[in-house]
Write a protein that holds these residues in place. Structure first.
Motif, mmCIF file in Angstrom:
data_model
loop_
_atom_site.group_PDB
_atom_site.id
_atom_site.type_symbol
_atom_site.label_atom_id
_atom_site.label_comp_id
_atom_site.label_asym_id
_atom_site.label_seq_id
_atom_site.Cartn_x
_atom_site.Cartn_y
_atom_site.Cartn_z
ATOM 1 N N THR A 18 -2.633 9.684 -4.961
ATOM 2 C CA THR A 18 -2.010 8.877 -3.909
ATOM 3 C C THR A 18 -3.034 7.950 -3.269
ATOM 4 O O THR A 18 -2.799 6.749 -3.119
ATOM 5 C CB THR A 18 -1.406 9.799 -2.833
ATOM 6 O OG1 THR A 18 -0.441 10.639 -3.440
ATOM 7 C CG2 THR A 18 -0.768 8.998 -1.719
ATOM 8 N N VAL A 19 -4.186 8.484 -2.910
ATOM 9 C CA VAL A 19 -5.229 7.676 -2.267
ATOM 10 C C VAL A 19 -5.752 6.614 -3.216
ATOM 11 O O VAL A 19 -5.922 5.444 -2.834
ATOM 12 C CB VAL A 19 -6.369 8.588 -1.762
ATOM 13 C CG1 VAL A 19 -7.537 7.762 -1.273
ATOM 14 C CG2 VAL A 19 -5.867 9.508 -0.668
ATOM 15 N N GLY A 62 1.243 9.071 -5.986
ATOM 16 C CA GLY A 62 1.514 10.485 -5.724
ATOM 17 C C GLY A 62 2.547 11.049 -6.679
ATOM 18 O O GLY A 62 2.378 12.147 -7.237
ATOM 19 N N ALA A 83 -3.068 3.864 -3.698
ATOM 20 C CA ALA A 83 -2.910 3.069 -2.471
ATOM 21 C C ALA A 83 -4.081 2.116 -2.292
ATOM 22 O O ALA A 83 -3.893 0.945 -1.934
ATOM 23 C CB ALA A 83 -2.781 4.002 -1.267
ATOM 24 N N VAL A 120 0.839 -1.200 0.000
ATOM 25 C CA VAL A 120 0.000 0.000 0.000
ATOM 26 C C VAL A 120 0.876 1.253 0.000
ATOM 27 O O VAL A 120 0.600 2.217 -0.722
ATOM 28 C CB VAL A 120 -0.957 -0.011 1.211
ATOM 29 C CG1 VAL A 120 -1.664 1.325 1.356
ATOM 30 C CG2 VAL A 120 -1.958 -1.138 1.071
ATOM 31 N N GLY A 138 0.828 3.960 -2.970
ATOM 32 C CA GLY A 138 0.526 5.366 -2.708
ATOM 33 C C GLY A 138 1.655 6.283 -3.139
ATOM 34 O O GLY A 138 1.421 7.355 -3.724
ATOM 35 N N SER A 185 -3.818 -0.649 -4.837
ATOM 36 C CA SER A 185 -2.726 -1.544 -4.453
ATOM 37 C C SER A 185 -3.148 -2.470 -3.322
ATOM 38 O O SER A 185 -2.777 -3.646 -3.306
ATOM 39 C CB SER A 185 -1.502 -0.735 -4.014
ATOM 40 O OG SER A 185 -1.030 0.046 -5.066
#
Length: 180
Positions: free
Chosen positions: A108-109, A70, A112, A62, A66, A115
């Motif tokens: 990014t969120v 990002g 993540a 994760v 992320g 993932s």
């Protein structure tokens, strides 16, 4: 240990209560069994530790997802605003990084979360359309009201006769051989 074991995949012991399953898993772990699985219709406290569940790699996956998301989000905006289509708006510098923060955060969120889902599916070996324990007729109750401990044939401590004798000593409700 025989690497190709064509006859027997392991033993499946069924228990009535989660306490019996945790006790059996603890005793099996103390006896040296490491390649075992526990199946229950609900989460059972202490069961993961009893079967020797190791820490997983999901947090690292994760984090990397992320981080890459990002960097990708920021890089995409930098490329479009500074390199590919530079457009001066209101006298701001082309690399106006504070304006890139919302999209970078969202990327990014998103990366993540994706993932985490993909990592969980892959690390759990899903989808699993077939497992030899599905051949045991009583295993259908694993999703309703029974608790099962499965010891695999490729365990270092597995011996066809001794493992069966050990599991019989745990007083399971059912004990069955699992064939591939």
């Amino acid at each position: 240990m025989d690497i190709t074991h064509p006859e027997l995949y392991g033993y499946l012991a069924g228990f009535k209560t989660p306490e019996e399953l945790v006790d059996a898993a603890n005793r099996a772990h103390e006896a040296g069994f490491r390649r075992m699985e526990a199946h229950s219709p609900m989460p059972v406290e202490g069961l993961a530790e009893a079967i020797g569940f190791r820490k997983n790699r999901i947090p690292a996956i994760v984090f990397l997802g992320g981080l890459l998301g990002g960097l990708g989000g920021f890089g995409m905006q930098y490329f479009s605003a500074v390199i590919d289509y530079p457009l001066n708006v209101g006298g701001k510098p082309l690399n106006s990084w504070p304006a890139f923060i919302p999209v970078t955060f969202e990327c990014t969120v998103l990366a993540a979360a994706l993932s985490a889902v993909v990592g969980m599916i892959l690390l759990n070996g899903l989808p699993l359309p077939y497992h030899p324990v599905f051949n045991a007729p009583e295993f259908a109750r694993a999703s309703s009201d029974r608790f099962f401990l499965f010891i695999r044939w490729d365990d270092e401590a597995f011996d066809e006769v001794e493992t069966r004798t050990f599991l019989e000593g745990l007083n399971p409700e059912t004990l069955s051989e699992v064939r591939p």
